[in-house]
Scaffold this active site. Structure first.
Site, PDB file in Angstrom:
ATOM      1  N   ASP A 150       0.806  -1.217   0.000  1.00  0.00           N
ATOM      2  CA  ASP A 150       0.000   0.000   0.000  1.00  0.00           C
ATOM      3  C   ASP A 150       0.844   1.274   0.000  1.00  0.00           C
ATOM      4  OD1 ASP A 150      -2.573  -1.117  -0.112  1.00  0.00           O
ATOM      5  OD2 ASP A 150      -2.442  -1.671   2.004  1.00  0.00           O
ATOM      6  N   ASP A 161      -6.899  -4.363  -4.531  1.00  0.00           N
ATOM      7  CA  ASP A 161      -6.545  -2.994  -4.108  1.00  0.00           C
ATOM      8  C   ASP A 161      -5.260  -2.501  -4.763  1.00  0.00           C
ATOM      9  OD1 ASP A 161      -7.833  -4.725  -2.184  1.00  0.00           O
ATOM     10  OD2 ASP A 161      -7.731  -3.145  -0.682  1.00  0.00           O
ATOM     11  N   GLY A 191      -8.326 -18.030  -6.198  1.00  0.00           N
ATOM     12  CA  GLY A 191      -8.830 -16.782  -5.651  1.00  0.00           C
ATOM     13  C   GLY A 191      -9.469 -17.018  -4.297  1.00  0.00           C
ATOM     14  N   ARG A 219     -16.181  -3.133  -2.000  1.00  0.00           N
ATOM     15  CA  ARG A 219     -15.051  -2.230  -2.190  1.00  0.00           C
ATOM     16  C   ARG A 219     -14.062  -2.786  -3.214  1.00  0.00           C
ATOM     17  NH1 ARG A 219     -13.890  -1.315   2.809  1.00  0.00           N
ATOM     18  NH2 ARG A 219     -11.770  -2.036   3.158  1.00  0.00           N
ATOM     19  N   TRP A 257     -12.704  -0.881  -6.442  1.00  0.00           N
ATOM     20  CA  TRP A 257     -11.280  -0.668  -6.736  1.00  0.00           C
ATOM     21  C   TRP A 257     -11.003  -0.960  -8.215  1.00  0.00           C
ATOM     22  CZ3 TRP A 257      -9.740   2.454  -3.488  1.00  0.00           C
ATOM     23  CH2 TRP A 257      -9.607   2.254  -2.111  1.00  0.00           C
TER      24      TRP A 257
END
Length: 385
Positions: free
Chosen positions: A106, A166, A224, A238, A242
């Site tokens: 991040d 993300d 996954g 979310r 993204w």
């Protein structure tokens, strides 16, 4: 019966320049008021009973606060916002120097909204230096054999041999570093990770996994899974948003590369899964008949994504749909008038399964709502990503 797309377009017709200015003005007022309490520290990732805890620079979310300071400075010219943002930038430099809580991907969330934004706005050399150093940290997490950037944990930890959706928002930092340094390796690495992500974490039907694992020995993709969604096979709201934002952001740096063919489907999955009030539950497993907590931040992210995609006409009526999203948030999920609430958007979710930030404001929801307002008010605004 109108589709969700049609309903959002209809709502978007209520968005006027005056309405946008009023919303943004209140956001900036809230940022200034909150900053008086935070001083040179940072708010927590999510609020508790509407109030953010004051923290050191030690989380993946701190850049969102700095990004809001830069937006406030750009829209007002108030030196207070610039001064505080630059103190934040110095804090981010110390974090790099100490490699403090940076064993994750991040880095883009942290440094795009602090150093990249700061350099773009001020031209300060300190910001430019920071961009390259931060990009080097992110670059060091790349697995050459599997062609992906490891999301979490110490590099090479076999239990953390995965990427997550993300990561799309972290890649622009590498593209910016490439532009600044003229070193093409940053660009090529980001592009390779992007291609791996498109081939793994995005399912054939345009839905998304949160995370995708690779075999630690062969580096071949294996399966996954989810980390914050309801189940491995569900659609974490979310995560889907993204993809809606991250893909056009990355594509803006890949001018000669074809836009993913399934982008339309990714957006349509999100839109068709919206409930009656058009603000998603935290996971699309939940519906009005089987409700759970709402995640307003997902809609704010998606709105920014459609505004970015509309620049290149990659989703029909994208801007008009985004206007409807912003209007719905501003009318029903905005904390204006709530004196005991420090957030901008209410009814967000951080991590439902952990009981973290459920039905609370969070920093990314606040930031992306504010970015969406700025994008709509100033079509020439240059993104920080």
């Amino acid at each position: 019966m109108q589709s969700n797309e049609e309903r959002l377009i209809e709502l978007g017709k209520n968005v006027t320049t005056d309405w946008l200015k009023e919303c943004l003005s209140w956001c900036i007022h809230q940022i200034e008021k909150n900053g008086q309490r935070y001083k040179e520290k940072f708010p927590s990732a999510c609020a508790t009973n509407g109030i953010y805890r004051i923290k050191d620079n030690d989380d993946w979310t701190n850049g969102f606060w700095t990004g809001m300071l830069w937006l406030s400075y750009q829209m007002t010219g108030k030196e207070l916002f610039k001064a505080t943002a630059m103190k934040n930038v110095a804090s981010f430099q110390k974090r790099l120097d100490d490699h403090f809580v940076l064993d994750h991907h991040d880095i883009g969330f942290l440094y795009s909204l602090s150093a990249v934004a700061g350099f773009q706005i001020t031209g300060e050399k300190a910001c430019e230096i920071e961009i390259k150093q931060a990009a080097d940290v992110l670059k060091s997490r790349y697995h050459e054999k599997g062609k992906f950037i490891q999301a979490w944990g110490k590099y090479g930890d076999p239990k953390e041999n995965r990427l997550i959706i993300d990561s799309l928002l972290n890649l622009p930092l590498l593209f910016r570093a490439s532009q600044l340094t003229k070193d093409q390796s940053y660009h090529e690495l980001a592009k390779a990770h992007y291609q791996t992500l498109l081939n793994t974490v995005i399912r054939e039907d345009g839905t998304t996994f949160h995370t995708y694992f690779f075999d630690p020995k062969t580096q071949e993709p294996t399966h996954g899974a989810t980390h914050q969604g309801h189940s491995d096979g569900s659609i974490w709201a979310r995560g889907q948003s993204w993809a809606i934002l991250g893909i056009p952001l990355v594509q803006s740096y890949l001018e000669s590369s074809a836009f993913p063919r399934n982008y339309q489907q990714i957006v349509k999955v999100f839109l068709s899964g919206l409930p009656e009030d058009l603000v998603p539950y935290w996971d699309f497993d939940f519906t009005d008949k089987n409700p759970s907590a709402k995640d307003s931040s997902s809609l704010a992210i998606a709105a920014c994504g459609l505004l970015e995609a509309s620049k290149t006409n990659h989703f029909e009526n994208g801007k008009e749909i985004a206007k409807g999203m912003v209007y719905q948030l501003g009318q029903h999920y905005f904390s204006k008038g709530m004196s005991d609430n420090e957030g901008l958007l209410i009814h967000g979710v951080y991590a439902f399964s952990e009981g973290k930030g459920v039905d609370e404001p969070n920093l990314w929801g606040d930031y992306f709502f504010m970015e969406a307002l700025v994008r709509l008010l100033d079509p020439d605004w240059k993104k920080y990503w």
